[in-house]
Design an enzyme around this catalytic site. Structure first.
Site, mmCIF file in Angstrom:
data_model
loop_
_atom_site.group_PDB
_atom_site.id
_atom_site.type_symbol
_atom_site.label_atom_id
_atom_site.label_comp_id
_atom_site.label_asym_id
_atom_site.label_seq_id
_atom_site.Cartn_x
_atom_site.Cartn_y
_atom_site.Cartn_z
ATOM 1 N N GLU A 177 -6.581 4.877 7.980
ATOM 2 C CA GLU A 177 -6.284 6.293 7.693
ATOM 3 C C GLU A 177 -7.488 6.983 7.047
ATOM 4 O O GLU A 177 -7.738 8.165 7.272
ATOM 5 C CB GLU A 177 -5.024 6.393 6.811
ATOM 6 C CG GLU A 177 -3.785 6.062 7.628
ATOM 7 C CD GLU A 177 -2.642 5.450 6.847
ATOM 8 O OE1 GLU A 177 -2.648 5.506 5.603
ATOM 9 O OE2 GLU A 177 -1.725 4.900 7.499
ATOM 10 N N SER A 222 3.687 -2.340 10.160
ATOM 11 C CA SER A 222 5.146 -2.429 10.329
ATOM 12 C C SER A 222 5.718 -3.778 9.869
ATOM 13 O O SER A 222 6.644 -4.311 10.477
ATOM 14 C CB SER A 222 5.561 -2.127 11.773
ATOM 15 O OG SER A 222 5.225 -0.784 12.109
ATOM 16 N N HIS A 248 -9.469 1.554 4.986
ATOM 17 C CA HIS A 248 -8.181 1.661 5.679
ATOM 18 C C HIS A 248 -8.346 2.592 6.883
ATOM 19 O O HIS A 248 -9.095 3.561 6.825
ATOM 20 C CB HIS A 248 -7.106 2.193 4.728
ATOM 21 C CG HIS A 248 -5.728 2.063 5.298
ATOM 22 N ND1 HIS A 248 -5.237 2.948 6.226
ATOM 23 C CD2 HIS A 248 -4.751 1.144 5.093
ATOM 24 C CE1 HIS A 248 -4.011 2.570 6.573
ATOM 25 N NE2 HIS A 248 -3.700 1.477 5.896
ATOM 26 N N GLY A 278 2.960 2.108 10.740
ATOM 27 C CA GLY A 278 3.937 3.178 10.598
ATOM 28 C C GLY A 278 4.722 3.487 11.856
ATOM 29 O O GLY A 278 5.379 4.525 11.947
ATOM 30 N N LYS A 284 0.100 4.225 -0.178
ATOM 31 C CA LYS A 284 -0.520 5.410 0.437
ATOM 32 C C LYS A 284 -0.270 6.622 -0.469
ATOM 33 O O LYS A 284 -0.318 6.483 -1.681
ATOM 34 C CB LYS A 284 0.023 5.595 1.864
ATOM 35 C CG LYS A 284 -0.086 4.305 2.691
ATOM 36 C CD LYS A 284 0.179 4.469 4.140
ATOM 37 C CE LYS A 284 -0.029 3.137 4.854
ATOM 38 N NZ LYS A 284 0.102 3.206 6.295
ATOM 39 N N ASN A 316 0.884 -1.172 0.000
ATOM 40 C CA ASN A 316 0.000 0.000 0.000
ATOM 41 C C ASN A 316 0.919 1.219 0.000
ATOM 42 O O ASN A 316 1.536 1.525 1.030
ATOM 43 C CB ASN A 316 -0.901 -0.025 1.240
ATOM 44 C CG ASN A 316 -1.712 1.255 1.370
ATOM 45 O OD1 ASN A 316 -1.766 2.071 0.464
ATOM 46 N ND2 ASN A 316 -2.347 1.424 2.524
HETATM 47 P P1 13P Z 1 3.232 0.246 7.534
HETATM 48 O O1 13P Z 1 3.685 -1.042 6.906
HETATM 49 O O2 13P Z 1 4.001 1.432 7.038
HETATM 50 O O3 13P Z 1 3.194 0.133 9.029
HETATM 51 O O4 13P Z 1 1.728 0.490 7.050
HETATM 52 C C1 13P Z 1 0.790 -0.529 7.171
HETATM 53 C C2 13P Z 1 -0.437 -0.154 6.434
HETATM 54 O O5 13P Z 1 -1.167 0.734 6.838
HETATM 55 C C3 13P Z 1 -0.730 -0.872 5.179
HETATM 56 O O6 13P Z 1 -2.003 -0.582 4.719
#
Ligand code: 13P
Length: 249
Positions: free
Chosen positions: A106, A212, A104, A179, A11, A9
């Site tokens: 976010e 992560s 998601h 993250g 983002k 992803n």
């Molecule tokens: P990270 O791998 O950067 O922690 O993000 C995970 C995520 O939100 C994947 O959709």
């Protein structure tokens, strides 16, 4: 038989030129780390910003792997309309896109996504033949209050109303692990994913872990019996690191 799905992803990362650079390097890393046989039975996917969808669809054949797809990160429930800033399922389908992330954390945290809108987006995706990746997961406060299970069960109950579980991927993404570099312990992720599965009518839904995931913890995560794949944020931005994650065996 549950399918393994290793997904990135991106983002809101990578301009078109940065995306092209990634894909000029990724196939060589993939070949160097992953044999055709090793990855033959798994789906590999990178969900990119909308601006990259069309150009990356054009480079996918050069990867030389029939199991590799480009995906989107959201989709609106209407076919078209006055919804400034949104993208519809027919727009994705026209580009040959097959996968889309929905709900998601976010989107839920920063853009007012609710279980109701998640449910509508899931329905629209499936109506148009897209496979949605539904994200669920608890915050740190919810975990500390022992509300992890009840929260996730409530998300599933609302998000999955009238959803076809034969065309669905679920990602368990604990918000506190996204993250942060703090990965959910793999046995705990395995436990929660097992609980998610217990709430489904189709036992063969692929359920991923996200939060992560890195090249140095992927082997441990994928060794867990309930975990069918991963949804990778930051570590999917690097072509050699993501190739290593794809070749977790
Ligand atoms: P990270 O791998 O950067 O922690 O993000 C995970 C995520 O939100 C994947 O959709």
């Amino acid at each position: 038989m549950r399918k393994v799905v290793i997904a990135g992803n991106w983002k809101m990362y990578k301009t078109q030129s940065e995306a092209k650079t990634f894909f000029s390097e990724f196939p060589a890393h993939l070949k160097a780390t992953a044999s055709e046989a090793a990855i033959a039975d798994q789906q590999i996917l990178i969900c990119v910003p909308y601006t990259n969808l069309a150009i990356l669809q054009a480079v996918v054949p050069a990867i030389g792997n029939a199991n590799f797809s480009i995906g989107a990160q959201n989709v609106h429930w209407a076919e078209n309309g006055a919804f400034t800033g949104e993208i519809s399922a027919p727009m994705l389908v026209e580009l040959g896109i097959k996968y889309v992330i929905i709900g998601h954390s976010e989107r839920r945290q920063f853009f007012g996504e609710t279980d109701d809108t998640v449910n509508k987006r899931l329905k629209a995706a499936q109506t148009h033949g897209l496979t949605p990746i539904l994200c669920v997961g608890e915050s740190k406060q919810q975990r500390d209050r022992n509300e992890t299970e009840s929260w996730i069960f409530s998300q599933l109950a609302a998000d999955l109303i009238s959803i076809d579980q034969n065309n669905l991927i679920i990602a368990y993404e604990p918000i506190w692990a996204i993250g942060t570099g703090v990965t959910c312990d793999s046995t705990e992720a395995n436990r929660v994913i097992g609980l998610i599965r217990s709430k489904l009518t189709n036992p063969n839904v692929t359920i991923q872990y996200g939060g992560s995931v890195k090249s140095d913890n992927i082997d441990e995560i994928m060794s867990q019996p309930e975990i069918d794949g991963v949804l990778v944020g930051g570590a999917s931005l690097d072509p050699s690191g993501f190739a290593r994650i794809v070749n977790y065996r």
